[in-house]
Design a protein around this motif. Structure first.
Motif, PDB file in Angstrom:
ATOM      1  N   GLY A 144     -64.418  10.987 -20.111  1.00 21.31           N
ATOM      2  CA  GLY A 144     -65.333  10.312 -20.583  1.00 21.31           C
ATOM      3  C   GLY A 144     -65.153   8.915 -20.075  1.00 21.31           C
ATOM      4  N   VAL A 145     -66.289   8.028 -20.703  1.00 27.82           N
ATOM      5  CA  VAL A 145     -66.081   6.604 -20.342  1.00 27.82           C
ATOM      6  C   VAL A 145     -65.197   5.549 -21.254  1.00 27.82           C
ATOM      7  CG1 VAL A 145     -67.559   4.288 -20.152  1.00 27.82           C
ATOM      8  CG2 VAL A 145     -68.369   6.634 -19.492  1.00 27.82           C
ATOM      9  N   HIS A 146     -64.309   4.745 -20.734  1.00 29.83           N
ATOM     10  CA  HIS A 146     -63.260   3.876 -21.466  1.00 29.83           C
ATOM     11  C   HIS A 146     -63.854   2.599 -21.250  1.00 29.83           C
ATOM     12  CE1 HIS A 146     -60.000   7.335 -21.874  1.00 29.83           C
ATOM     13  NE2 HIS A 146     -60.901   7.807 -21.131  1.00 29.83           N
ATOM     14  N   ARG A 147     -63.658   1.737 -22.353  1.00 29.81           N
ATOM     15  CA  ARG A 147     -64.273   0.594 -22.182  1.00 29.81           C
ATOM     16  C   ARG A 147     -63.313  -0.418 -22.678  1.00 29.81           C
ATOM     17  NH1 ARG A 147     -66.463  -2.107 -27.175  1.00 29.81           N
ATOM     18  NH2 ARG A 147     -67.593  -4.012 -26.338  1.00 29.81           N
ATOM     19  N   LEU A 148     -62.912  -1.465 -21.906  1.00 33.39           N
ATOM     20  CA  LEU A 148     -62.093  -2.598 -21.958  1.00 33.39           C
ATOM     21  C   LEU A 148     -62.706  -3.840 -22.143  1.00 33.39           C
ATOM     22  CD1 LEU A 148     -59.185  -3.764 -21.679  1.00 33.39           C
ATOM     23  CD2 LEU A 148     -59.681  -4.113 -19.220  1.00 33.39           C
ATOM     24  N   VAL A 149     -62.190  -4.767 -23.389  1.00 39.52           N
ATOM     25  CA  VAL A 149     -62.600  -5.978 -23.642  1.00 39.52           C
ATOM     26  C   VAL A 149     -61.608  -7.149 -23.528  1.00 39.52           C
ATOM     27  CG1 VAL A 149     -63.869  -7.665 -25.384  1.00 39.52           C
ATOM     28  CG2 VAL A 149     -64.461  -5.198 -25.022  1.00 39.52           C
ATOM     29  N   ARG A 150     -61.432  -8.145 -22.574  1.00 41.29           N
ATOM     30  CA  ARG A 150     -60.404  -8.957 -22.507  1.00 41.29           C
ATOM     31  C   ARG A 150     -60.952 -10.420 -21.993  1.00 41.29           C
ATOM     32  NH1 ARG A 150     -57.293  -6.966 -16.866  1.00 41.29           N
ATOM     33  NH2 ARG A 150     -59.357  -6.923 -15.738  1.00 41.29           N
ATOM     34  N   GLN A 151     -59.946 -11.315 -21.790  1.00 38.50           N
ATOM     35  CA  GLN A 151     -60.386 -12.540 -21.184  1.00 38.50           C
ATOM     36  C   GLN A 151     -60.036 -12.069 -19.671  1.00 38.50           C
ATOM     37  OE1 GLN A 151     -57.537 -15.144 -23.136  1.00 38.50           O
ATOM     38  NE2 GLN A 151     -59.146 -16.457 -23.430  1.00 38.50           N
ATOM     39  N   SER A 152     -60.942 -12.364 -18.846  1.00 40.25           N
ATOM     40  CA  SER A 152     -60.950 -11.961 -17.524  1.00 40.25           C
ATOM     41  C   SER A 152     -59.928 -12.885 -16.539  1.00 40.25           C
ATOM     42  CB  SER A 152     -62.182 -12.145 -16.545  1.00 40.25           C
ATOM     43  OG  SER A 152     -62.295 -11.793 -15.308  1.00 40.25           O
ATOM     44  N   PRO A 153     -59.075 -12.119 -15.756  1.00 42.37           N
ATOM     45  CA  PRO A 153     -58.073 -12.645 -15.036  1.00 42.37           C
ATOM     46  C   PRO A 153     -58.624 -13.320 -13.674  1.00 42.37           C
ATOM     47  CG  PRO A 153     -57.651 -10.541 -14.723  1.00 42.37           C
ATOM     48  CD  PRO A 153     -58.599 -10.411 -15.869  1.00 42.37           C
ATOM     49  N   PHE A 154     -60.046 -12.729 -13.388  1.00 36.77           N
ATOM     50  CA  PHE A 154     -60.553 -12.942 -12.406  1.00 36.77           C
ATOM     51  C   PHE A 154     -61.617 -14.031 -12.314  1.00 36.77           C
ATOM     52  CE2 PHE A 154     -59.143  -8.608 -12.173  1.00 36.77           C
ATOM     53  CZ  PHE A 154     -58.220  -8.720 -11.114  1.00 36.77           C
ATOM     54  N   ASN A 155     -61.618 -14.694 -13.624  1.00 34.70           N
ATOM     55  CA  ASN A 155     -62.925 -15.720 -14.045  1.00 34.70           C
ATOM     56  C   ASN A 155     -62.228 -17.158 -14.097  1.00 34.70           C
ATOM     57  OD1 ASN A 155     -64.470 -17.547 -15.709  1.00 34.70           O
ATOM     58  ND2 ASN A 155     -65.855 -15.743 -15.326  1.00 34.70           N
ATOM     59  N   ALA A 156     -62.361 -18.267 -13.303  1.00 31.46           N
ATOM     60  CA  ALA A 156     -61.523 -19.498 -13.437  1.00 31.46           C
ATOM     61  C   ALA A 156     -61.596 -19.788 -14.974  1.00 31.46           C
ATOM     62  CB  ALA A 156     -62.544 -20.634 -12.737  1.00 31.46           C
ATOM     63  N   LYS A 157     -62.518 -19.817 -15.635  1.00 34.08           N
ATOM     64  CA  LYS A 157     -62.767 -20.231 -17.218  1.00 34.08           C
ATOM     65  C   LYS A 157     -62.226 -19.246 -18.041  1.00 34.08           C
ATOM     66  CE  LYS A 157     -66.563 -22.903 -16.287  1.00 34.08           C
ATOM     67  NZ  LYS A 157     -67.798 -23.432 -16.717  1.00 34.08           N
ATOM     68  N   SER A 158     -61.723 -18.042 -17.515  1.00 37.47           N
ATOM     69  CA  SER A 158     -60.889 -16.913 -18.496  1.00 37.47           C
ATOM     70  C   SER A 158     -61.729 -16.520 -19.535  1.00 37.47           C
ATOM     71  CB  SER A 158     -59.536 -17.420 -18.949  1.00 37.47           C
ATOM     72  OG  SER A 158     -58.613 -17.745 -18.114  1.00 37.47           O
ATOM     73  N   LEU A 159     -63.201 -16.337 -19.160  1.00 39.03           N
ATOM     74  CA  LEU A 159     -64.094 -15.734 -19.999  1.00 39.03           C
ATOM     75  C   LEU A 159     -63.989 -14.313 -20.357  1.00 39.03           C
ATOM     76  CD1 LEU A 159     -67.447 -17.132 -18.633  1.00 39.03           C
ATOM     77  CD2 LEU A 159     -66.081 -18.239 -20.186  1.00 39.03           C
ATOM     78  N   ARG A 160     -64.483 -14.262 -21.633  1.00 39.79           N
ATOM     79  CA  ARG A 160     -64.309 -12.707 -22.179  1.00 39.79           C
ATOM     80  C   ARG A 160     -65.234 -11.834 -21.234  1.00 39.79           C
ATOM     81  NH1 ARG A 160     -64.895 -10.581 -28.204  1.00 39.79           N
ATOM     82  NH2 ARG A 160     -66.987  -9.980 -27.673  1.00 39.79           N
ATOM     83  N   GLN A 161     -64.466 -10.767 -20.938  1.00 40.28           N
ATOM     84  CA  GLN A 161     -65.162  -9.678 -20.179  1.00 40.28           C
ATOM     85  C   GLN A 161     -64.957  -8.224 -20.444  1.00 40.28           C
ATOM     86  OE1 GLN A 161     -66.811 -10.264 -17.089  1.00 40.28           O
ATOM     87  NE2 GLN A 161     -67.499  -8.037 -16.817  1.00 40.28           N
ATOM     88  N   THR A 162     -66.331  -7.533 -20.388  1.00 44.08           N
ATOM     89  CA  THR A 162     -66.150  -6.137 -20.713  1.00 44.08           C
ATOM     90  C   THR A 162     -66.414  -5.188 -19.637  1.00 44.08           C
ATOM     91  OG1 THR A 162     -67.390  -6.682 -23.061  1.00 44.08           O
ATOM     92  CG2 THR A 162     -67.472  -4.406 -22.035  1.00 44.08           C
ATOM     93  N   SER A 163     -65.593  -4.398 -19.447  1.00 47.06           N
ATOM     94  CA  SER A 163     -65.708  -3.484 -18.321  1.00 47.06           C
ATOM     95  C   SER A 163     -65.496  -2.090 -18.598  1.00 47.06           C
ATOM     96  CB  SER A 163     -64.274  -3.840 -17.221  1.00 47.06           C
ATOM     97  OG  SER A 163     -64.272  -5.203 -17.111  1.00 47.06           O
ATOM     98  N   PHE A 164     -66.026  -1.203 -17.763  1.00 47.55           N
ATOM     99  CA  PHE A 164     -65.943   0.195 -17.661  1.00 47.55           C
ATOM    100  C   PHE A 164     -65.260   1.021 -16.707  1.00 47.55           C
ATOM    101  CE2 PHE A 164     -69.431  -1.676 -20.164  1.00 47.55           C
ATOM    102  CZ  PHE A 164     -69.421  -1.290 -21.401  1.00 47.55           C
TER     103      PHE A 164
END
Length: 346
Positions: free
Chosen positions: A174-194
């Motif tokens: 199935g699909v697994h969803r991650l919510v975190r501060q992105s290590p690939f964003n200069a401002k460390s914005l919160r990112q949702t990934s699947f």
């Protein structure tokens, strides 16, 4: 914590007997005993081996429930925890008695919506399942991977061998969803990934379903990835395309082209076996290696690392704040809860 009493144990045991259909299994054991006693049974070793394995599995179920019934009749209050542990074990046997539950598993990971973060998330999941296999004493082999341009994985395929591997892992599909501060964003914005996880039993095709050579296109190429010495110097990697269905399987783990081809054919047979069973186009897309809606609204489990710590399975309701343990492969509570969906709670 719910008190363990003889009444609750007896109620669960009766439910288990009904689930296992013990009377029918006892009758089947009599048939197996007669078949295995025949003088010519081992002239067909493959069939005889299947009969012997079935006999062993059914004997464990029947003898276990009969023995537990007798122990429960004579048990004292101090015996309850030990009897509960035995009942849990027998319930697991019942839940892991599906047609393919004893098989090895082919676990595929695909990065979904979320760009580089999703590719990194796919690699985090790969590490989680490798650690799970290590903890449980399973043998995991990375068969194929496609690296992301910046980081992580676009796709990875594992074969995992061990006791009832597919039975334990099938609920991870199935699909697994991650919510975190992105290590690939200069401002460390919160990112949702699947990321999408697909799990297949490793099965061998019957002779009547053997794949014909003219149904396949086989390409060889140089292996990529981290590899070891000489990994990129020979055309050892194999890509097999099943022309009728469009299923593509790649294997580049072994140095030998023949070994890679054999592994790829095993995975292809497993995918074709599943394809004969599935009906939805979404499942068919996953078998072809596509990524069917690995995005919002389809997740089976959420992993939240920011602004708080929580992993929650949306099917069973099981959750924990110990995200580090989960990502290190400590999934036992989640696997057990998913497995128990197959038994009615008493």
């Amino acid at each position: 914590m719910t008190e363990i009493t003889p009444a609750t144990l007896k109620s669960r045991l009766e439910a288990l007997k009904s689930t296992l259909n013990i009377d029918a299994k006892q009758a089947r054991l009599g048939e197996l005993e007669r078949e295995l006693a025949a003088e010519d049974v081992w002239q067909a070793p493959e069939r005889a081996g299947r009969l012997a394995q079935e006999q062993k599995r059914l004997s464990e179920q029947v003898e276990g429930t009969v023995g537990l019934t007798a122990m429960l009749e004579a048990a004292s209050a101090s015996d309850m925890p030990e009897l509960m542990a035995e009942l849990d074990r027998l319930e697991n046997i019942a839940l892991l008695s599906g047609e393919h539950d004893a098989a090895a598993a082919v676990l595929s990971l695909y990065a979904g919506a979320g760009g580089t973060d999703a590719q990194d998330w796919a690699e985090m999941l790969l590490r989680m399942y490798l650690r799970l296999a290590e903890r449980r004493g399973w043998r995991a082999t990375l068969v194929d991977e496609s690296r992301g341009e910046e980081a992580g994985l676009k796709k990875a395929v594992l074969t995992i061998e061990g006791q009832e591997v597919f039975g334990w892992l099938k609920g991870e599909a199935g699909v697994h969803r991650l919510v975190r501060q992105s290590p690939f964003n200069a401002k460390s914005l919160r990112q949702t990934s699947f990321a999408l996880v697909d799990v297949l039993p490793e099965v061998k095709a019957a002779a009547s379903e053997a794949i014909k050579p003219d149904e396949l296109r086989i390409d060889v190429f140089r292996a990529s990835g981290k590899g070891g010495q000489g990994v990129n110097t020979t055309d050892s990697a194999v890509r097999i395309t099943h022309l009728a269905t469009g299923i593509v399987v790649t294997c580049q783990n072994e140095r030998s082209q023949l070994q890679n081809k054999a592994t790829a054919m095993t995975i292809l047979e497993s995918k074709l076996a599943r394809l004969r069973e599935v009906r939805s186009e979404e499942e068919r897309a996953a078998l072809r290696g596509e990524i069917p809606q690995a995005a919002w609204g389809n997740q089976i489990r959420n992993y939240v690392l920011h602004p708080y710590q929580l992993v929650k399975d949306l099917r069973t309701g099981i959750e924990t704040a110990d995200t580090t343990a989960i990502l290190n492969g400590e999934l036992d509570e989640f696997l057990q809860a998913q497995l128990r969906l197959g038994i009615d709670e008493v």
